[in-house]
Design a protein around this motif. Structure first.
Motif, PDB file in Angstrom:
ATOM      1  N   PHE A   1      -9.474   5.329  -8.445  1.00 18.50           N
ATOM      2  CA  PHE A   1      -9.298   5.740  -7.049  1.00 18.50           C
ATOM      3  C   PHE A   1      -8.376   4.767  -6.322  1.00 18.50           C
ATOM      4  O   PHE A   1      -7.577   5.155  -5.465  1.00 18.50           O
ATOM      5  N   ALA A   2      -8.455   3.483  -6.668  1.00 22.31           N
ATOM      6  CA  ALA A   2      -7.636   2.473  -5.997  1.00 22.31           C
ATOM      7  C   ALA A   2      -6.188   2.480  -6.475  1.00 22.31           C
ATOM      8  O   ALA A   2      -5.295   2.032  -5.750  1.00 22.31           O
ATOM      9  N   SER A   3      -5.942   2.998  -7.678  1.00 22.39           N
ATOM     10  CA  SER A   3      -4.597   2.889  -8.242  1.00 22.39           C
ATOM     11  C   SER A   3      -3.908   4.230  -8.474  1.00 22.39           C
ATOM     12  O   SER A   3      -2.715   4.381  -8.183  1.00 22.39           O
ATOM     13  N   LEU A   4      -4.631   5.213  -9.001  1.00 23.28           N
ATOM     14  CA  LEU A   4      -4.020   6.487  -9.378  1.00 23.28           C
ATOM     15  C   LEU A   4      -4.227   7.596  -8.355  1.00 23.28           C
ATOM     16  O   LEU A   4      -3.406   8.497  -8.243  1.00 23.28           O
ATOM     17  N   GLY A   5      -5.343   7.570  -7.630  1.00 24.37           N
ATOM     18  CA  GLY A   5      -5.592   8.599  -6.633  1.00 24.37           C
ATOM     19  C   GLY A   5      -6.891   9.338  -6.846  1.00 24.37           C
ATOM     20  O   GLY A   5      -7.599   9.143  -7.850  1.00 24.37           O
ATOM     21  N   GLU A   6      -7.214  10.233  -5.894  1.00 26.51           N
ATOM     22  CA  GLU A   6      -8.516  10.887  -5.868  1.00 26.51           C
ATOM     23  C   GLU A   6      -8.768  11.792  -7.077  1.00 26.51           C
ATOM     24  O   GLU A   6      -9.825  11.713  -7.705  1.00 26.51           O
ATOM     25  N   PHE A   7      -7.831  12.659  -7.392  1.00 32.40           N
ATOM     26  CA  PHE A   7      -8.062  13.596  -8.492  1.00 32.40           C
ATOM     27  C   PHE A   7      -8.168  12.889  -9.842  1.00 32.40           C
ATOM     28  O   PHE A   7      -9.103  13.171 -10.614  1.00 32.40           O
ATOM     29  N   PRO A   8      -7.256  11.953 -10.169  1.00 32.29           N
ATOM     30  CA  PRO A   8      -7.465  11.198 -11.415  1.00 32.29           C
ATOM     31  C   PRO A   8      -8.797  10.446 -11.423  1.00 32.29           C
ATOM     32  O   PRO A   8      -9.439  10.331 -12.471  1.00 32.29           O
ATOM     33  N   ALA A   9      -9.218   9.951 -10.243  1.00 27.48           N
ATOM     34  CA  ALA A   9     -10.508   9.256 -10.165  1.00 27.48           C
ATOM     35  C   ALA A   9     -11.649  10.219 -10.475  1.00 27.48           C
ATOM     36  O   ALA A   9     -12.603   9.864 -11.178  1.00 27.48           O
TER      37      ALA A   9
ATOM     38  N   THR B   1       0.835  -1.192   0.000  1.00 29.95           N
ATOM     39  CA  THR B   1       0.000   0.000   0.000  1.00 29.95           C
ATOM     40  C   THR B   1       0.875   1.248   0.000  1.00 29.95           C
ATOM     41  O   THR B   1       1.801   1.366   0.787  1.00 29.95           O
ATOM     42  N   ARG B   2       0.552   2.209  -0.862  1.00 35.13           N
ATOM     43  CA  ARG B   2       1.346   3.427  -0.962  1.00 35.13           C
ATOM     44  C   ARG B   2       0.918   4.450   0.072  1.00 35.13           C
ATOM     45  O   ARG B   2      -0.256   4.563   0.398  1.00 35.13           O
ATOM     46  N   ARG B   3       1.842   5.202   0.584  1.00 38.33           N
ATOM     47  CA  ARG B   3       1.525   6.361   1.423  1.00 38.33           C
ATOM     48  C   ARG B   3       1.406   7.561   0.492  1.00 38.33           C
ATOM     49  O   ARG B   3       2.383   8.068  -0.011  1.00 38.33           O
ATOM     50  N   THR B   4       0.212   8.004   0.268  1.00 42.39           N
ATOM     51  CA  THR B   4      -0.011   9.136  -0.619  1.00 42.39           C
ATOM     52  C   THR B   4      -0.877  10.162   0.079  1.00 42.39           C
ATOM     53  O   THR B   4      -1.559   9.869   1.048  1.00 42.39           O
ATOM     54  N   SER B   5      -0.862  11.352  -0.425  1.00 46.48           N
ATOM     55  CA  SER B   5      -1.650  12.419   0.185  1.00 46.48           C
ATOM     56  C   SER B   5      -2.108  13.373  -0.902  1.00 46.48           C
ATOM     57  O   SER B   5      -1.702  13.289  -2.053  1.00 46.48           O
ATOM     58  N   GLY B   6      -2.974  14.304  -0.520  1.00 45.54           N
ATOM     59  CA  GLY B   6      -3.415  15.328  -1.449  1.00 45.54           C
ATOM     60  C   GLY B   6      -4.211  14.765  -2.609  1.00 45.54           C
ATOM     61  O   GLY B   6      -5.030  13.872  -2.454  1.00 45.54           O
ATOM     62  N   LEU B   7      -3.944  15.303  -3.796  1.00 43.06           N
ATOM     63  CA  LEU B   7      -4.722  14.948  -4.972  1.00 43.06           C
ATOM     64  C   LEU B   7      -4.524  13.500  -5.400  1.00 43.06           C
ATOM     65  O   LEU B   7      -5.381  12.939  -6.085  1.00 43.06           O
ATOM     66  N   LEU B   8      -3.411  12.877  -5.024  1.00 43.95           N
ATOM     67  CA  LEU B   8      -3.118  11.511  -5.442  1.00 43.95           C
ATOM     68  C   LEU B   8      -3.344  10.505  -4.313  1.00 43.95           C
ATOM     69  O   LEU B   8      -2.842   9.381  -4.362  1.00 43.95           O
ATOM     70  N   ARG B   9      -4.116  10.901  -3.314  1.00 38.92           N
ATOM     71  CA  ARG B   9      -4.417   9.989  -2.206  1.00 38.92           C
ATOM     72  C   ARG B   9      -5.290   8.851  -2.714  1.00 38.92           C
ATOM     73  O   ARG B   9      -6.349   9.080  -3.299  1.00 38.92           O
ATOM     74  N   THR B  10      -4.858   7.612  -2.531  1.00 42.30           N
ATOM     75  CA  THR B  10      -5.625   6.462  -3.001  1.00 42.30           C
ATOM     76  C   THR B  10      -6.541   5.934  -1.905  1.00 42.30           C
ATOM     77  O   THR B  10      -6.354   6.198  -0.724  1.00 42.30           O
TER      78      THR B  10
ATOM     79  N   TYR C   1     -16.104  21.916  -4.855  1.00 45.72           N
ATOM     80  CA  TYR C   1     -16.922  21.089  -3.952  1.00 45.72           C
ATOM     81  C   TYR C   1     -16.230  19.779  -3.546  1.00 45.72           C
ATOM     82  O   TYR C   1     -16.065  19.496  -2.367  1.00 45.72           O
ATOM     83  N   GLY C   2     -15.843  18.978  -4.538  1.00 45.55           N
ATOM     84  CA  GLY C   2     -15.374  17.629  -4.255  1.00 45.55           C
ATOM     85  C   GLY C   2     -14.203  17.546  -3.310  1.00 45.55           C
ATOM     86  O   GLY C   2     -14.212  16.752  -2.355  1.00 45.55           O
ATOM     87  N   ARG C   3     -13.191  18.367  -3.505  1.00 49.71           N
ATOM     88  CA  ARG C   3     -11.983  18.280  -2.678  1.00 49.71           C
ATOM     89  C   ARG C   3     -12.284  18.619  -1.226  1.00 49.71           C
ATOM     90  O   ARG C   3     -11.775  17.983  -0.309  1.00 49.71           O
TER      91      ARG C   3
END
Length: 513
Positions: A115-123, A15-24, A496-498
């Motif tokens: 969302f599971a692989s690239l992160g929140e913003f790409p999702a 599992t990756r430690r990610t944050s911000g726009l790329l948080r998975t 809104y979303g973020r």
């Protein structure tokens, strides 16, 4: 609450430690969210149901309409090859979809996978993209259905008033009443439950497949060999409407954009790609499937295989029945039978088109509501979209809201040009899913995968390359409209979303501890 980062006691394997726009969002949390009582969908679908869904949405306006346009404007008899090229691109993507769907059996399709692989913003980007694909696809098909209905009514001597025939059909105020009513009708079926939707789909698919088999079996007796000569017409310079790839070559190397020839086949493949849109909708129903890890891959690959064989056979027969230059862009199958003196079969095909396009609208609306449901459950859209009906266990509010909006679009807007956006949106989703498979194989090799895409990383890379190539064969205007839609999506995400993201709220709560 969704868990997006691992606690200080140590991360889970891979599992990756990610944050911000790329948080998975972890796979485990995605699956756990499906068990929340207020967001729980009813599991009632089988592999056969999913295959029928796939065939039901894929066999639609593409086979009944787009075959004529692709043959007359771009590829000639070689439109059969164009269908095969588009099918190969879809097959590469389908294998990636099948792996993801068996690993993450959650509503939302490519959005959830991203969302599971690239992160929140790409999702968010891919979710916004799917909204475009499914909403415009549903409205476009509804308008096409309305055209067939109006044609039948005209032949029966009961034409609709011009004001109710839709934009471009009369002066002053116009409203496409048949298209509007169709979307509202299928919306009601979707609200009442997935199993009812499956029953309706099964009945309609039986009619559609029968009509397609009639085209192949009866039309084969009227094939004239001379209609295939030349099979690949020579290139013909064009002053407009060429794909982005040809436009770029024109500016860089003095290349002359052309239709027909080899480049015409690729342009036709990008056009007929619309005919294959829908098999990915099977993945949006994963959360409502009894055994998703086995049944979803079977549904995706089975429906694509069946439709590919039928499409190539129909294209070969129709271009053999009538010279490609004379094919009717609006109703090539029916008009081809009229051209050989068999109006009865033309009427049967028109009836099949009316019945068939009904279920296409229903499944596209179903897929759209599930994407909204998943995005709302993650907090990226208002919570109204993730409310589940206490009896039917369907996301009824999102279905009704989106259904009404789509019905209004179908009633007031002519989507002849905007329908091209559906193609670019789907191809973009294919790129994201293929990249996601590569990333998840590396970051979560420990995940159980009931279905594994073969030849990784070669297959996902090939899927990305083929999808991008078809995107480049779409017009510059299509790219510009797609860019505008994406900009609007980015604005909504940051507005809104973020700020309402459950993943972000959970991460901040964990950091405060």
């Amino acid at each position: 609450m969704p868990v997006t980062t691992q606690p200080d006691s140590g991360p889970q394997p891979g599992t990756r430690r990610t944050s911000g726009l790329l948080r998975t969002k972890s796979i485990e949390q995605s699956i756990k969210d499906t068990e929340e009582p207020e967001h729980q969908l009813k599991k009632s679908l089988s592999a056969l149901d999913l295959t029928v869904f796939g065939v039901g949405v894929v066999i639609g306006s593409g086979i009944f309409v787009i075959t004529g346009t692709a043959a007359t404007d771009y590829a000639g008899p070689a439109v059969t090859i164009a269908f095969a090229v588009a099918a190969v691109v879809c097959a590469l993507a389908a294998l990636c979809y099948a792996e993801f769907a068996s690993t993450v059996p959650v509503a939302g399709s490519a959005y959830t996978f991203a969302f599971a692989s690239l992160g929140e913003f790409p999702a968010w980007i891919i979710g916004w993209d799917l909204i475009l694909e499914l909403a415009l696809g549903c409205a476009t098909v509804a308008v096409g259905w309305s055209g067939y209905v109006q044609s039948l009514l005209d032949s029966w001597g009961i034409p609709l008033p011009e004001a109710l025939r839709g934009p471009g059909e009369g002066s002053g105020f116009t409203f496409n009443l048949p298209a509007f009513l169709l979307v509202l009708a299928v919306m009601t079926v979707v609200v009442l439950g997935m199993k009812l939707s499956a029953w309706v789909t099964s009945a309609v698919v039986a009619v559609k497949v029968t009509v397609v088999l009639i085209v192949i079996a009866v039309g084969a007796f009227f094939i004239t060999g001379s209609n295939y000569d030349p099979y690949i017409p020579p290139s013909k310079p064009t002053e407009g409407g060429s794909g982005l790839s040809q436009t770029l070559l024109e500016g860089i190397a003095g290349f002359t954009p052309s239709n027909f020839g080899i480049m015409g086949i690729f342009t036709a493949a990008a056009v007929v790609f619309f005919a294959f849109i829908g098999f990915d909708v099977v993945a949006t129903a994963a959360e409502e499937t009894r055994n998703p890890k086995k049944d979803v891959p079977l549904g995706i690959l089975g429906s694509l295989a069946i439709c590919t064989v039928l499409y190539c056979a129909v294209a070969f027969v129709v271009t053999g029945m009538q010279n490609y230059k004379k094919l009717d862009p609006d109703a090539p199958l029916a008009e081809a039978f009229k051209a050989v003196g068999h109006p009865f079969w033309a009427g049967v095909i028109s009836f099949g088109a009316v019945v068939g396009l009904t279920v296409v609208c229903m499944i596209l609306l179903l897929g759209q509501s599930r994407v909204f449901f998943a995005m709302s459950r993650d907090g990226l859209l208002p919570p109204v979209f993730s409310a589940v009906h206490p009896k039917f266990r369907t996301p009824y509010r999102s279905t009704i809201i989106l259904g009404v909006i789509t019905a209004l679009v179908a009633g007031f807007v002519s989507l002849t040009e905007l329908s091209k956006l559906v193609n670019i949106g789907t191809l973009f989703a294919f790129v994201i899913v293929a990249v996601g498979v590569l990333i998840l194989r590396r970051t979560r090799p420990d995940l159980p995968r009931a279905f594994r895409a073969p030849w990784v990383p070669v297959l996902p890379i090939a899927s990305v390359a083929c999808s991008v190539w078809l995107m480049l064969n779409l017009s510059v205007e299509t790219w510009l409209r797609f860019a505008v839609w994406m900009v609007i999506g980015v604005v909504i995400y940051f507005a809104y979303g973020r700020g309402h993201s459950r993943a972000r709220a959970d991460a901040e709560a964990g950091n405060s501890r």
